[in-house]
Scaffold this motif. Sequence first.
Motif, PDB file in Angstrom:
ATOM      1  N   PRO A 181     -37.052 -32.445  10.084  1.00  0.00           N
ATOM      2  CA  PRO A 181     -37.803 -31.774  11.164  1.00  0.00           C
ATOM      3  C   PRO A 181     -38.083 -32.685  12.357  1.00  0.00           C
ATOM      4  O   PRO A 181     -38.318 -32.193  13.461  1.00  0.00           O
ATOM      5  CB  PRO A 181     -39.107 -31.350  10.472  1.00  0.00           C
ATOM      6  CG  PRO A 181     -39.212 -32.230   9.270  1.00  0.00           C
ATOM      7  CD  PRO A 181     -37.820 -32.511   8.834  1.00  0.00           C
ATOM      8  N   MET A 182     -38.037 -34.004  12.159  1.00  0.00           N
ATOM      9  CA  MET A 182     -38.309 -34.944  13.245  1.00  0.00           C
ATOM     10  C   MET A 182     -37.029 -35.493  13.869  1.00  0.00           C
ATOM     11  O   MET A 182     -37.061 -36.464  14.619  1.00  0.00           O
ATOM     12  CB  MET A 182     -39.161 -36.113  12.720  1.00  0.00           C
ATOM     13  CG  MET A 182     -40.476 -35.683  12.107  1.00  0.00           C
ATOM     14  SD  MET A 182     -41.541 -34.808  13.284  1.00  0.00           S
ATOM     15  CE  MET A 182     -41.947 -36.158  14.378  1.00  0.00           C
ATOM     16  N   LYS A 183     -35.907 -34.870  13.580  1.00  0.00           N
ATOM     17  CA  LYS A 183     -34.625 -35.365  14.079  1.00  0.00           C
ATOM     18  C   LYS A 183     -34.550 -35.243  15.600  1.00  0.00           C
ATOM     19  O   LYS A 183     -35.196 -34.395  16.218  1.00  0.00           O
ATOM     20  CB  LYS A 183     -33.477 -34.577  13.451  1.00  0.00           C
ATOM     21  CG  LYS A 183     -33.419 -33.125  13.916  1.00  0.00           C
ATOM     22  CD  LYS A 183     -32.254 -32.388  13.281  1.00  0.00           C
ATOM     23  CE  LYS A 183     -32.228 -30.929  13.766  1.00  0.00           C
ATOM     24  NZ  LYS A 183     -31.120 -30.158  13.185  1.00  0.00           N
ATOM     25  N   ASP A 184     -33.733 -36.099  16.175  1.00  0.00           N
ATOM     26  CA  ASP A 184     -33.447 -36.039  17.612  1.00  0.00           C
ATOM     27  C   ASP A 184     -32.102 -35.345  17.786  1.00  0.00           C
ATOM     28  O   ASP A 184     -31.071 -35.870  17.388  1.00  0.00           O
ATOM     29  CB  ASP A 184     -33.410 -37.455  18.193  1.00  0.00           C
ATOM     30  CG  ASP A 184     -33.182 -37.459  19.706  1.00  0.00           C
ATOM     31  OD1 ASP A 184     -32.968 -36.370  20.274  1.00  0.00           O
ATOM     32  OD2 ASP A 184     -33.208 -38.547  20.301  1.00  0.00           O
ATOM     33  N   LYS A 185     -32.122 -34.147  18.360  1.00  0.00           N
ATOM     34  CA  LYS A 185     -30.899 -33.349  18.468  1.00  0.00           C
ATOM     35  C   LYS A 185     -29.838 -34.036  19.332  1.00  0.00           C
ATOM     36  O   LYS A 185     -28.640 -33.801  19.161  1.00  0.00           O
ATOM     37  CB  LYS A 185     -31.220 -31.970  19.045  1.00  0.00           C
ATOM     38  CG  LYS A 185     -32.101 -31.125  18.136  1.00  0.00           C
ATOM     39  CD  LYS A 185     -32.353 -29.748  18.746  1.00  0.00           C
ATOM     40  CE  LYS A 185     -33.224 -28.906  17.829  1.00  0.00           C
ATOM     41  NZ  LYS A 185     -33.509 -27.561  18.405  1.00  0.00           N
ATOM     42  N   ASN A 186     -30.265 -34.855  20.237  1.00  0.00           N
ATOM     43  CA  ASN A 186     -29.313 -35.520  21.132  1.00  0.00           C
ATOM     44  C   ASN A 186     -28.949 -36.927  20.658  1.00  0.00           C
ATOM     45  O   ASN A 186     -28.338 -37.691  21.408  1.00  0.00           O
ATOM     46  CB  ASN A 186     -29.912 -35.600  22.546  1.00  0.00           C
ATOM     47  CG  ASN A 186     -30.189 -34.225  23.121  1.00  0.00           C
ATOM     48  OD1 ASN A 186     -29.389 -33.304  22.961  1.00  0.00           O
ATOM     49  ND2 ASN A 186     -31.329 -34.074  23.797  1.00  0.00           N
ATOM     50  N   MET A 187     -29.345 -37.265  19.428  1.00  0.00           N
ATOM     51  CA  MET A 187     -29.082 -38.595  18.924  1.00  0.00           C
ATOM     52  C   MET A 187     -27.587 -38.808  18.689  1.00  0.00           C
ATOM     53  O   MET A 187     -26.951 -38.076  17.938  1.00  0.00           O
ATOM     54  CB  MET A 187     -29.842 -38.817  17.608  1.00  0.00           C
ATOM     55  CG  MET A 187     -29.760 -40.259  17.098  1.00  0.00           C
ATOM     56  SD  MET A 187     -30.450 -40.491  15.443  1.00  0.00           S
ATOM     57  CE  MET A 187     -31.772 -39.342  15.381  1.00  0.00           C
ATOM     58  N   LYS A 188     -27.030 -39.812  19.324  1.00  0.00           N
ATOM     59  CA  LYS A 188     -25.620 -40.155  19.149  1.00  0.00           C
ATOM     60  C   LYS A 188     -25.434 -41.577  18.637  1.00  0.00           C
ATOM     61  O   LYS A 188     -24.397 -41.917  18.094  1.00  0.00           O
ATOM     62  CB  LYS A 188     -24.877 -40.001  20.485  1.00  0.00           C
ATOM     63  CG  LYS A 188     -24.848 -38.572  21.032  1.00  0.00           C
ATOM     64  CD  LYS A 188     -24.052 -37.654  20.117  1.00  0.00           C
ATOM     65  CE  LYS A 188     -23.974 -36.256  20.689  1.00  0.00           C
ATOM     66  NZ  LYS A 188     -23.208 -35.330  19.794  1.00  0.00           N
TER      67      LYS A 188
END
Length: 255
Positions: A147-154
């Motif tokens: 739930p705390m993920k960063d959707k734009n994390m690359k």
Amino acid sequence: MAIPSHHRTDVRALFELTLVDQIGKGQDKVHTRGGRSRAALYTLKYRGSIWGYKRFFKRSGLETSDYLKDDCLLVNCTVGVVQSHTEGPKIYRIPVPQSNMSQHIGHLLTSGKRTDITFEVDGEMFPAHKVVLAVRSPVFRAQLFGPMKDKNMKCITIEDVEVPVFKALLHFMYWDELPDIEELTGLNTTWVSTLMAQHLLAAADRYALERLKLLSELKLCEDVAINTVANTLALAEQHHCYQLKTVCLKFVALP
């Protein structure tokens, strides 16, 4: 026919009853139960099971038949017990290769194709696959899909882990085995092998890779030495490796 009291398991059998022609004409009356088909077999399932015929032969016909001689009947009963399993000669040979699933997954890492996340360790970049990491490590699963993920994390920067250790960590998550330490580090000494096992133990505990943690603990138990036992003991205490701690303490207690 009743099942003997000493039988504890099911007994499958077929039987044949024969009224013998006592006059000599050879016209015996044969009744058979059972046969080649599985359904035709009778099973004695419990003590007191009974087989037989309710209408085997009419008494009026029996009294005037050739089966009766001097008020006596001659009855033959043949019972065949059927084995539950019969091994016959095999007419086939189908070699089944060992599972190579880990090789297919491992080639995902070596090929570098379809990666969707990159790790930066000491300025070096390591592409990987989110779904593989998430399946292997609950820590990565929470970081990448929680739930705390960063959707734009690359890209994720990894700190406190050296490059050879992270390479070994990735290798294990894809191949489910430890890499060749000499090939990874360019060195072939017990000290380097122990040092790598120490770092992998800490990394495995950090990313909840229980199998890697146990493999590292086993390696350290086998290679405990005077110049590394202090660090190994501290790691065993910190990461709750009680068998490794016991080995280290016994080693230190030696004269």
